[in-house]
Design an enzyme around this catalytic site. Structure first.
Site, PDB file in Angstrom:
ATOM      1  N   GLU A   1       0.809  -1.226   0.000  1.00  0.00           N
ATOM      2  CA  GLU A   1       0.000   0.000   0.000  1.00  0.00           C
ATOM      3  C   GLU A   1       0.840   1.273   0.000  1.00  0.00           C
ATOM      4  O   GLU A   1       0.504   2.244  -0.666  1.00  0.00           O
ATOM      5  CB  GLU A   1      -0.953   0.006   1.206  1.00  0.00           C
ATOM      6  CG  GLU A   1      -2.091  -0.993   1.124  1.00  0.00           C
ATOM      7  CD  GLU A   1      -1.690  -2.395   1.559  1.00  0.00           C
ATOM      8  OE1 GLU A   1      -0.529  -2.582   1.992  1.00  0.00           O
ATOM      9  OE2 GLU A   1      -2.526  -3.308   1.473  1.00  0.00           O
TER      10      GLU A   1
ATOM     11  N   HIS B   1      -9.196  -5.662  10.956  1.00  0.00           N
ATOM     12  CA  HIS B   1      -9.937  -5.331   9.740  1.00  0.00           C
ATOM     13  C   HIS B   1     -11.177  -4.495  10.016  1.00  0.00           C
ATOM     14  O   HIS B   1     -12.114  -4.481   9.228  1.00  0.00           O
ATOM     15  CB  HIS B   1     -10.344  -6.604   8.999  1.00  0.00           C
ATOM     16  CG  HIS B   1      -9.220  -7.222   8.227  1.00  0.00           C
ATOM     17  ND1 HIS B   1      -8.159  -7.838   8.837  1.00  0.00           N
ATOM     18  CD2 HIS B   1      -8.981  -7.299   6.896  1.00  0.00           C
ATOM     19  CE1 HIS B   1      -7.333  -8.287   7.915  1.00  0.00           C
ATOM     20  NE2 HIS B   1      -7.799  -7.971   6.728  1.00  0.00           N
TER      21      HIS B   1
END
Lengths: 328, 357
Positions: free
Chosen positions: A60, A129
């Site tokens: 990322e 998450h």
């Protein structure tokens, strides 16, 4: 008016802008061949080719940084964070570069970048998450942060974001990709910095954003039916820039406010909303502003624990009773 | 006059360069050697002026000077074309000066003045000169490397014919941002989509940590090879060697869209930052030894040996550049502070504009 899912609203915005402007490209993990983890980019690789729909390795920081470099060269990249949880890996790029380059370059460089992806919880993904990052990213000057809840706003804000000369983070309601709503035909944008009155009312202002807005609408119906309270529901939708005026005007009318959010309370958007209301509408308040926020814990896995970690209808109704000085 | 100096530094064309000459092979013209000398002395004397100003408390924040590394940027930026872009970390003064940024504005930036090249908003670590190709100096080690790789993608996508000269230090090669970006560069290069010339300025120390103390694999070039990027080690103290490699490799990157990496073996003669007084991490002897290969001293010797110029001519060059540095200091000292209203400009595109009288 045509009805479209939240997912398709976002996709159509990107596809239409890609048709219009060759500088718009997509980057992200499994957005091309795989079609996107949430299928938001499904079909775009076939349509626009691999130079414009760029499947990246799971890195990322690297691809977000590369997208910033592309944007500085006049391209309009859209980065998909598979989920915003992974954006911590890219936080240095987002905060230290994207947000600040215009400033420390003395206005010589700009970063017309969009980063989008699902935010928030509710689907048992547990601690790593599940985050609601609007307060976190909303903290940084130089970024724009929006959280649309309707397909209409998702499309209009996406187009607005792509055309914006500054970095825009779109925190999508991850649990709502399949929900449907009316989306106008043809091109339109939704201006940032404008809250939306989702339901008009006179007795209390229920303020939230993202999927909490749907919860607030349900609560408003119950309050009407069970308690005779007519609630106004405000969808903040733009975290930075932030529309104080709409909120304050609503509270001046209702004299009571409950702010609801999925994220943790401390240093949160709800705290900022409450502060704005007391600054600008102190004399209009008939009760302290109530905040209903997520539990101050990492997100749990078990269904019942997760449900208890996020605001629910009962908590919100209790808060409304407190500001209205009513007993259950 | 400073402006004259900076305009002579603007690149005329790459073909006027070392035309592929090998080091120690006759073929670099006397004129070219003197041009390099002029540029290296320009950077050195400017940096020395910065150091003085810092020690006098006139320059705030951090100050990282390029002393000892001049041959690297001078040799490489000789190949600069208008469609190219340059990005580097915080040791960025030389890159700005060599690309043609007005020395007065660079010095004024260090002084935090309104006449600074980024309006006094960035300081030493964030010099930008976009019209001259400098896409910034960046303060977070490794953090700018992905940006450079993305710029190269954009240039390939837009078919501008440009390349990115992406500078970073040996300290940055251990950072995750480098590895993620290098992986992307290698990957995108497979389809000709990444004209990046990586320039690893191996000055032997990441701040105070030597290469040996930072990695078990001290063959830093292998860290390019991991990502399918070819690399070459070049003597970064020898401007002619740097220049030869720069012309050959920038041409290759430009033509192929495939990244390439130069590991410039150099040495930071100056302390890491101007506040690095003790230098406990290296010996005085080591620095003394390195000074024997001071890139400016080496070039001086080459010029004198080749009879390209005499000591008097070199002294004239030094004197002219000293005047430029002094003039920059005067300009910076006499410049006004930024208008306080500038605090709120340039946050967003539609931030309020300041209209100074």
């Amino acid at each position: 008016m045509p009805v479209m899912t939240y997912r398709d609203a976002i996709k159509s915005a990107m596809a239409e802008e890609m048709e219009r402007d060759e500088s718009v490209v997509l980057l992200g993990e499994d957005i091309g061949l795989y079609g996107g983890t949430h299928l938001v980019t499904d079909g775009l690789l076939d349509k626009f080719g691999s130079k414009r729909v760029i499947d990246t390795p799971i890195a990322e920081g690297g691809f977000t940084g590369a997208a910033i470099g592309m944007a500085m060269m006049g391209m309009r990249p859209i980065v998909e964070m598979m989920t915003w949880n992974f954006s911590f890996q890219a936080a240095d790029q987002i905060i230290q570069n994207a947000a600040k380059i215009r400033y420390f370059s003395g206005g010589q460089a700009s970063v017309p970048l969009v980063i989008r992806g699902p935010n928030g919880g509710g689907v048992q993904l547990s601690a790593q998450h599940t985050h609601s990052l609007e307060g976190f990213y909303g903290h940084f000057p130089g970024l724009k942060v929006v959280a649309p809840v309707t397909p209409h706003d998702a499309k209009g804000m996406m187009i607005e974001a792509i055309r914006d000369p500054d970095p825009v983070l779109i925190l999508e309601a991850g649990a709502l990709y399949g929900t449907k709503g009316e989306v106008p035909e043809g091109e339109y944008t939704v201006e940032f910095g404008k809250a939306r009155i989702a339901r008009e009312g006179t007795d209390v202002s229920l303020i939230g954003y993202g999927r909490q807005v749907n919860l607030l609408l349900k609560v408003a119906e119950r309050l009407q039916a069970d308690e005779g309270i007519t609630a106004e529901v405000i969808d903040v939708r733009s975290i930075r820039p932030f529309d104080e005026e709409t909120l304050v005007n609503s509270v001046m009318k209702t004299n009571r406010a409950v702010v609801v959010e999925e994220q943790w309370r401390w240093f949160s958007v709800a705290s900022e909303v409450a502060a704005s209301i007391q600054e600008h509408a102190f004399d209009y308040l008939d009760a302290p502003v109530e905040r209903v926020s997520g539990a101050e814990t990492p997100a749990p896995y078990a269904r019942n624990l997760e449900a208890a970690a996020f605001p629910n209808e009962e908590q919100i109704i209790d808060a409304v009773r407190r500001v209205a000085y009513r007993r259950a | 006059m400073a402006t004259t100096q900076s305009s002579t530094k603007k690149r005329k064309s790459a073909s006027s360069g070392a035309n592929g000459a090998k080091p120690d092979v006759p073929g670099v013209s006397a004129e070219k050697l003197l041009e390099f000398y002029n540029q290296m002395v320009y950077v050195r004397l400017f940096e020395e002026a910065c150091q003085r100003a810092f020690r006098q408390g006139r320059v705030g924040g951090y100050l990282h000077v390029y002393i000892g590394q001049e041959a690297v940027a001078v040799g490489l930026l000789d190949t600069y074309q208008p469609e190219d872009r340059v990005i580097t970390a915080y040791r960025d003064h030389a890159h700005a000066l060599l690309l043609g940024s007005p020395p007065n504005e660079v010095m004024a930036e260090l002084y935090g003045k309104g006449t600074g090249i980024v309006k006094g908003k960035g300081g030493s670590m964030h010099l930008f000169d976009v019209p001259n190709g400098l896409m910034g100096g960046y303060g977070i080690v490794g953090g700018h490397i992905p940006l450079g790789v993305g710029m190269a993608y954009a240039m390939a996508y837009q078919q501008t014919g440009g390349i990115v000269q992406l500078y970073f230090g040996d300290g940055a090669i251990h950072n995750g941002a480098y590895h993620e970006a290098a992986n992307l560069a290698g990957l995108w290069g497979k389809s000709g989509m990444n004209p990046t010339l990586f320039i690893l300025e191996n000055n032997q120390y990441g701040m105070g940590t030597s290469v040996e103390r930072a990695t078990a694999n001290t063959d830093l070039g292998s860290k390019f090879a991991s990502y399918g990027i070819e690399h070459e080690k070049v003597d970064g103290m020898d401007v002619v060697a740097m220049n030869e490699a720069a012309h050959r490799l920038s041409k290759q990157v430009r033509e192929t869209g495939v990244p390439f990496a130069i590991e410039a073996m150099t040495y930071r003669i100056a302390p890491h930052g101007a506040a690095d007084f003790l230098e406990k991490y290296r010996s005085k002897e080591e620095v003394k030894e390195a000074r024997k290969r001071d890139p400016i001293g080496l070039l001086e010797q080459r010029i004198l040996d080749a009879g390209a110029a005499d000591e008097e001519a070199l002294e004239t060059i030094r004197k002219a550049n000293k005047e430029i540095a002094d003039a920059a200091v005067t300009f910076a000292e006499e410049s006004p502070d930024p208008d306080i209203a500038e605090l709120y400009t340039d946050v967003y595109a539609d931030s309020p504009e300041v209209h100074s009288a």
